[in-house]
Design an enzyme around this catalytic site. Structure first.
Site, PDB file in Angstrom:
ATOM      1  N   ASP A  37       0.860  -1.177   0.000  1.00  0.00           N
ATOM      2  CA  ASP A  37       0.000   0.000   0.000  1.00  0.00           C
ATOM      3  C   ASP A  37       0.896   1.227   0.000  1.00  0.00           C
ATOM      4  OD1 ASP A  37      -2.234   1.929   0.753  1.00  0.00           O
ATOM      5  OD2 ASP A  37      -3.299   0.041   1.028  1.00  0.00           O
ATOM      6  N   ASN A  90      -5.709  -4.600  -6.145  1.00  0.00           N
ATOM      7  CA  ASN A  90      -6.839  -3.972  -5.475  1.00  0.00           C
ATOM      8  C   ASN A  90      -6.667  -2.465  -5.281  1.00  0.00           C
ATOM      9  OD1 ASN A  90      -9.170  -3.844  -3.445  1.00  0.00           O
ATOM     10  ND2 ASN A  90      -7.441  -3.257  -2.163  1.00  0.00           N
ATOM     11  N   TYR A 156     -13.488   7.420 -12.995  1.00  0.00           N
ATOM     12  CA  TYR A 156     -13.541   6.155 -12.256  1.00  0.00           C
ATOM     13  C   TYR A 156     -14.192   5.065 -13.108  1.00  0.00           C
ATOM     14  CZ  TYR A 156     -14.336   2.895  -8.392  1.00  0.00           C
ATOM     15  OH  TYR A 156     -14.339   1.788  -7.576  1.00  0.00           O
ATOM     16  N   ILE A 189     -19.892  -1.423  -1.112  1.00  0.00           N
ATOM     17  CA  ILE A 189     -19.242  -2.206  -0.055  1.00  0.00           C
ATOM     18  C   ILE A 189     -18.876  -1.253   1.084  1.00  0.00           C
ATOM     19  CG2 ILE A 189     -17.341  -3.767   0.525  1.00  0.00           C
ATOM     20  CD1 ILE A 189     -19.250  -4.927  -1.581  1.00  0.00           C
ATOM     21  N   THR A 191     -16.812   0.444   2.953  1.00  0.00           N
ATOM     22  CA  THR A 191     -15.411   0.817   2.962  1.00  0.00           C
ATOM     23  C   THR A 191     -15.270   2.333   3.081  1.00  0.00           C
ATOM     24  OG1 THR A 191     -15.336   1.049   0.557  1.00  0.00           O
ATOM     25  CG2 THR A 191     -14.779  -1.124   1.462  1.00  0.00           C
TER      26      THR A 191
END
Length: 256
Positions: A37, A90, A156, A189, A191
């Protein structure tokens, strides 16, 4: 025996959300994990969580939009564990909600750089490593925004449609080399990314669940764990005849 016992799994964007849940699930199912990350504190926390549960993991800081970072990430993963059997691309950002004609170029460039170019760079490096070790399985994170449009999120949407294109092409080119490549397409989701979108869309008047629950036929948003379970299964031998797919995990959203 777990689904991926003895495998080495690389997960980008592993500091939180779907990435963290995926890293923890790989470890719980028997894999050795390489977590990556740009959020070093969050990534190291993910590794600590894996180790506390008895698993084995390392953290490598990397910005997937930078070719040198990606090359270093793969090199460190291979140096640590000898091979990469499973890879999950991801890492992603959502950017700003803005009408198409008003989208700033820097917003477009940032989103494409991480979500699409980052996936492209990771795929190249992961495939090269897997060719040397005899194959593997890769899962790319697309979105329901890779299947349908969302007003205000054109960069996006473009990035996530592009991820599905990369997935299909890589799957076709390396099927005979024993490398499977699939994409998952999450709906809403629970998040930080969804929280950010809800904040932008409603100026803080609604939570992500309040905004998105009614839009899903199942009447709720999903959990990172539900997406993680699908990802790990796709990387396991149980999904051995699946490649080149883009699987919605969205409570029925795109079936409407």
């Amino acid at each position: 025996m777990g689904l991926v016992t003895g495998k080495t799994a690389l997960i980008t964007g592993a500091a939180a959300g779907i990435g963290r849940a995926t890293a923890l699930t790989f470890a719980a199912e028997g894999a050795i994990v390489v977590a990556s990350d740009v959020d070093d504190a969050g990534g190291k926390e993910t590794v600590a969580m894996i180790e506390k549960a008895g698993g084995k993991a390392i953290y490598v800081s990397a910005d997937v939009s930078k070719p040198t970072d990606v090359k270093t990430l793969i090199a460190k993963a291979v140096a640590a564990y000898g091979r990469i059997d499973c890879a999950v691309n991801n890492a992603g950002i959502e950017g700003k909600i803005t009408p198409f004609a008003d989208q700033p170029e820097d917003n477009f460039d940032a989103i494409i750089g991480v979500n699409l170019k980052g996936t492209y760079l990771c795929l190249q490096a992961e495939i090269a490593a897997m060719l040397k070790s005899g194959g593997g399985a890769i899962v790319n994170l697309s979105s329901i925004a890779g299947l349908i449009g969302f007003p205000g999120l054109s960069p996006y949407v473009a990035s996530k449609h592009g991820v599905i294109g990369l997935t299909k092409n890589a799957a076709l080119e390396y099927a005979k080399a024993g490398i499977r490549v699939n994409a998952v397409c999450p709906g809403g989701i629970d998040t930080r990314m969804l929280d950010s979108l809800a904040e932008q869309a409603t100026a803080g008047a609604q939570s992500s669940a309040e905004m998105m629950d009614p839009l899903h036929p199942m009447g709720r948003i999903g959990t990172p764990q539900e997406v993680a379970d699908l990802i790990v299964w796709l990387c396991s031998p149980r999904a051995g005849f699946i490649t080149g797919t883009a699987i919605p995990i969205d409570g029925g959203y795109v079936a409407q």
